[in-house]
Design a protein around this motif. Structure first.
Motif, PDB file in Angstrom:
ATOM      1  N   ILE A  42       0.817  -1.217   0.000  1.00 42.64           N
ATOM      2  CA  ILE A  42       0.000   0.000   0.000  1.00 42.64           C
ATOM      3  C   ILE A  42       0.849   1.265   0.000  1.00 42.64           C
ATOM      4  N   SER A  43       1.838   1.370   0.866  1.00 44.27           N
ATOM      5  CA  SER A  43       2.634   2.605   0.931  1.00 44.27           C
ATOM      6  C   SER A  43       3.398   2.842  -0.367  1.00 44.27           C
ATOM      7  N   LYS A  44       3.877   1.779  -0.998  1.00 43.83           N
ATOM      8  CA  LYS A  44       4.580   1.936  -2.280  1.00 43.83           C
ATOM      9  C   LYS A  44       3.627   2.402  -3.374  1.00 43.83           C
ATOM     10  N   ILE A  45       2.406   1.895  -3.364  1.00 42.05           N
ATOM     11  CA  ILE A  45       1.415   2.298  -4.368  1.00 42.05           C
ATOM     12  C   ILE A  45       1.021   3.760  -4.169  1.00 42.05           C
ATOM     13  N   ILE A  46       0.806   4.165  -2.929  1.00 38.75           N
ATOM     14  CA  ILE A  46       0.466   5.568  -2.642  1.00 38.75           C
ATOM     15  C   ILE A  46       1.603   6.481  -3.099  1.00 38.75           C
ATOM     16  N   LYS A  47       2.832   6.097  -2.836  1.00 40.59           N
ATOM     17  CA  LYS A  47       3.991   6.886  -3.270  1.00 40.59           C
ATOM     18  C   LYS A  47       4.012   7.003  -4.790  1.00 40.59           C
ATOM     19  N   ALA A  48       3.764   5.904  -5.489  1.00 42.30           N
ATOM     20  CA  ALA A  48       3.740   5.928  -6.954  1.00 42.30           C
ATOM     21  C   ALA A  48       2.615   6.835  -7.465  1.00 42.30           C
ATOM     22  N   MET A  49       1.466   6.811  -6.801  1.00 41.77           N
ATOM     23  CA  MET A  49       0.351   7.686  -7.201  1.00 41.77           C
ATOM     24  C   MET A  49       0.723   9.152  -7.019  1.00 41.77           C
ATOM     25  N   PHE A  87      -2.278  13.340  -5.346  1.00 40.65           N
ATOM     26  CA  PHE A  87      -1.987  13.750  -3.975  1.00 40.65           C
ATOM     27  C   PHE A  87      -3.166  13.586  -3.025  1.00 40.65           C
ATOM     28  N   CYS A  88      -4.344  13.268  -3.566  1.00 39.52           N
ATOM     29  CA  CYS A  88      -5.527  12.976  -2.767  1.00 39.52           C
ATOM     30  C   CYS A  88      -6.463  12.124  -3.628  1.00 39.52           C
ATOM     31  N   ASP A  89      -7.583  11.694  -3.060  1.00 43.09           N
ATOM     32  CA  ASP A  89      -8.489  10.803  -3.787  1.00 43.09           C
ATOM     33  C   ASP A  89      -8.945  11.365  -5.124  1.00 43.09           C
ATOM     34  N   CYS A  90      -9.353  12.618  -5.165  1.00 37.71           N
ATOM     35  CA  CYS A  90      -9.862  13.164  -6.434  1.00 37.71           C
ATOM     36  C   CYS A  90      -8.737  13.303  -7.461  1.00 37.71           C
ATOM     37  N   GLU A  91      -7.532  13.615  -7.017  1.00 33.19           N
ATOM     38  CA  GLU A  91      -6.414  13.723  -7.960  1.00 33.19           C
ATOM     39  C   GLU A  91      -5.970  12.346  -8.461  1.00 33.19           C
ATOM     40  N   VAL A  92      -6.164  11.308  -7.651  1.00 34.99           N
ATOM     41  CA  VAL A  92      -5.890   9.957  -8.148  1.00 34.99           C
ATOM     42  C   VAL A  92      -6.810   9.678  -9.334  1.00 34.99           C
ATOM     43  N   LEU A  93      -8.082  10.016  -9.210  1.00 31.35           N
ATOM     44  CA  LEU A  93      -9.030   9.792 -10.296  1.00 31.35           C
ATOM     45  C   LEU A  93      -8.727  10.672 -11.507  1.00 31.35           C
ATOM     46  N   LEU A  94      -8.356  11.909 -11.276  1.00 36.81           N
ATOM     47  CA  LEU A  94      -8.125  12.853 -12.368  1.00 36.81           C
ATOM     48  C   LEU A  94      -6.768  12.668 -13.066  1.00 36.81           C
ATOM     49  N   ASN A  95      -5.732  12.348 -12.293  1.00 35.34           N
ATOM     50  CA  ASN A  95      -4.377  12.348 -12.835  1.00 35.34           C
ATOM     51  C   ASN A  95      -3.738  10.974 -13.008  1.00 35.34           C
ATOM     52  N   VAL A  96      -4.217   9.976 -12.286  1.00 35.38           N
ATOM     53  CA  VAL A  96      -3.534   8.691 -12.289  1.00 35.38           C
ATOM     54  C   VAL A  96      -4.312   7.626 -13.058  1.00 35.38           C
ATOM     55  N   VAL A  97      -5.595   7.525 -12.838  1.00 38.96           N
ATOM     56  CA  VAL A  97      -6.414   6.485 -13.450  1.00 38.96           C
ATOM     57  C   VAL A  97      -6.657   6.803 -14.917  1.00 38.96           C
ATOM     58  N   ASP A  98      -6.409   5.792 -15.784  1.00 39.79           N
ATOM     59  CA  ASP A  98      -6.689   5.955 -17.210  1.00 39.79           C
ATOM     60  C   ASP A  98      -8.145   5.735 -17.492  1.00 39.79           C
TER      61      ASP A  98
END
Length: 51
Positions: free
Chosen positions: A27-34, A40-51
């Protein structure tokens, strides 16, 4: 869930999903990669990380 709960500018929902879907040791490695990809937060994971 982010639509109903909104973003509290943490990884609360992301961590909850990860805890149910990947080994805890990763988990910590995945959060770091995100974060490295702009999640940097839940909404940015959806906007910037998820294809």
């Amino acid at each position: 869930m982010i639509n109903s709960e909104g973003c509290d500018h943490t990884h609360k929902l992301t961590k909850s999903w990860l805890e149910n879907n990947v080994p805890k040791s990763k988990i910590s490695k995945i959060i770091k990669a995100m974060r490295n990809q702009g999640g940097f937060c839940d909404c940015e994971v959806l906007l910037n990380v998820v294809d």
